[in-house]
Design a protein around this motif. Sequence first.
Motif, PDB file in Angstrom:
ATOM      1  N   GLU A 165      40.889  48.594  36.452  1.00  0.00           N
ATOM      2  CA  GLU A 165      41.641  49.679  37.097  1.00  0.00           C
ATOM      3  C   GLU A 165      42.322  49.184  38.360  1.00  0.00           C
ATOM      4  O   GLU A 165      43.459  49.568  38.658  1.00  0.00           O
ATOM      5  CB  GLU A 165      40.701  50.834  37.419  1.00  0.00           C
ATOM      6  CG  GLU A 165      41.398  52.084  37.921  1.00  0.00           C
ATOM      7  CD  GLU A 165      42.332  52.692  36.891  1.00  0.00           C
ATOM      8  OE1 GLU A 165      43.542  52.752  37.181  1.00  0.00           O
ATOM      9  OE2 GLU A 165      41.863  53.081  35.811  1.00  0.00           O
ATOM     10  N   LYS A 166      41.639  48.313  39.115  1.00  0.00           N
ATOM     11  CA  LYS A 166      42.252  47.769  40.334  1.00  0.00           C
ATOM     12  C   LYS A 166      43.458  46.894  40.002  1.00  0.00           C
ATOM     13  O   LYS A 166      44.478  46.927  40.698  1.00  0.00           O
ATOM     14  CB  LYS A 166      41.229  46.965  41.133  1.00  0.00           C
ATOM     15  CG  LYS A 166      41.786  46.454  42.475  1.00  0.00           C
ATOM     16  CD  LYS A 166      40.751  45.714  43.274  1.00  0.00           C
ATOM     17  CE  LYS A 166      41.277  45.364  44.668  1.00  0.00           C
ATOM     18  NZ  LYS A 166      42.561  44.644  44.649  1.00  0.00           N
ATOM     19  N   ALA A 186      46.214  49.282  39.260  1.00  0.00           N
ATOM     20  CA  ALA A 186      46.677  49.956  40.479  1.00  0.00           C
ATOM     21  C   ALA A 186      47.488  49.010  41.362  1.00  0.00           C
ATOM     22  O   ALA A 186      48.520  49.402  41.923  1.00  0.00           O
ATOM     23  CB  ALA A 186      45.481  50.506  41.244  1.00  0.00           C
ATOM     24  N   ASP A 187      47.027  47.757  41.495  1.00  0.00           N
ATOM     25  CA  ASP A 187      47.767  46.781  42.302  1.00  0.00           C
ATOM     26  C   ASP A 187      49.152  46.533  41.716  1.00  0.00           C
ATOM     27  O   ASP A 187      50.140  46.384  42.455  1.00  0.00           O
ATOM     28  CB  ASP A 187      46.997  45.463  42.389  1.00  0.00           C
ATOM     29  CG  ASP A 187      45.771  45.551  43.283  1.00  0.00           C
ATOM     30  OD1 ASP A 187      45.631  46.549  44.021  1.00  0.00           O
ATOM     31  OD2 ASP A 187      44.944  44.621  43.228  1.00  0.00           O
ATOM     32  N   ARG A 228      36.154  49.246  36.732  1.00  0.00           N
ATOM     33  CA  ARG A 228      36.757  49.236  38.067  1.00  0.00           C
ATOM     34  C   ARG A 228      37.684  48.053  38.290  1.00  0.00           C
ATOM     35  O   ARG A 228      38.772  48.204  38.849  1.00  0.00           O
ATOM     36  CB  ARG A 228      35.643  49.238  39.124  1.00  0.00           C
ATOM     37  CG  ARG A 228      36.162  49.305  40.549  1.00  0.00           C
ATOM     38  CD  ARG A 228      35.014  49.350  41.535  1.00  0.00           C
ATOM     39  NE  ARG A 228      34.175  50.518  41.313  1.00  0.00           N
ATOM     40  CZ  ARG A 228      33.048  50.755  41.980  1.00  0.00           C
ATOM     41  NH1 ARG A 228      32.632  49.894  42.897  1.00  0.00           N
ATOM     42  NH2 ARG A 228      32.349  51.842  41.737  1.00  0.00           N
ATOM     43  N   ARG A 229      37.278  46.849  37.880  1.00  0.00           N
ATOM     44  CA  ARG A 229      38.132  45.692  38.133  1.00  0.00           C
ATOM     45  C   ARG A 229      39.460  45.818  37.399  1.00  0.00           C
ATOM     46  O   ARG A 229      40.527  45.533  37.959  1.00  0.00           O
ATOM     47  CB  ARG A 229      37.426  44.401  37.720  1.00  0.00           C
ATOM     48  CG  ARG A 229      38.246  43.158  38.084  1.00  0.00           C
ATOM     49  CD  ARG A 229      37.599  41.873  37.637  1.00  0.00           C
ATOM     50  NE  ARG A 229      38.354  40.717  38.082  1.00  0.00           N
ATOM     51  CZ  ARG A 229      38.152  39.478  37.654  1.00  0.00           C
ATOM     52  NH1 ARG A 229      37.175  39.214  36.783  1.00  0.00           N
ATOM     53  NH2 ARG A 229      38.888  38.475  38.101  1.00  0.00           N
TER      54      ARG A 229
END
Length: 236
Positions: free
Chosen positions: A177-178, A181-182, A174-175
């Motif tokens: 992926e964030k 995405a950012d 998740r981290r």
Amino acid sequence: MIARYAGGTSGAGRAARSGAMVVVVDAYRASATIAVLVSKGASVIPLLSVEAARTYPADFRVGERDRAKVAGFDFGNTPTGILREKDFPPGSTCAMTTTNGTRIVEAGAGSPVILAGSFANAGTVAQDILLRFERGESSEVSVVGCGWRGRRTSEDEAASAESLSRLRGSGIPRRAEKVVADHEKRPPGSLRNNDAARRLKSPGYEKDLYFCLEKDIVPVAPVLVGGAFVAYDDRR
């Protein structure tokens, strides 16, 4: 196979202790400088202190403190300045010290593989990682944004995202992926005007700034072998 994002010396240390490969990302400017030096056939020895770099038996000394070239050194931490050197001899050794990047390399000591990554070589680094996954050198990689004075920076996260986005098929938590995405939704041009960019523009390093934001223009994956960053081909 997992590709994670981590930050700073603590992130690099955790990755090394877990047996993960480490990609050191200092977008402005150490990782790009290392990539350029290696593309010219040099081996680059990262050292923590100015004194260590000054006394190391090397052909050239490369270094900066607070953006400025270290007095008496051959080069500052400037990829464009090194690119302009037409007669840079292949096979040269370069002792290098920087404010942030070399600290992260030291923190990652013990990792089975340490690479230097940036916008300039993100695709080549991602390809190198996938090959190492296939060869079973490790089942995990941590792409480590160096940050600045213990704080996260948008340019290091963005440059990390460039490699992470090409590793999505291997599985990114998740981290990571964030971070990707950012980066994908970051306004175009914002990295040219963030705090770090302004710090580079002030003493006149605009050319380095623009170079460091160009993608995939230095197709090498510098890997730390025997204490020196060398070209990927040297491992084959």
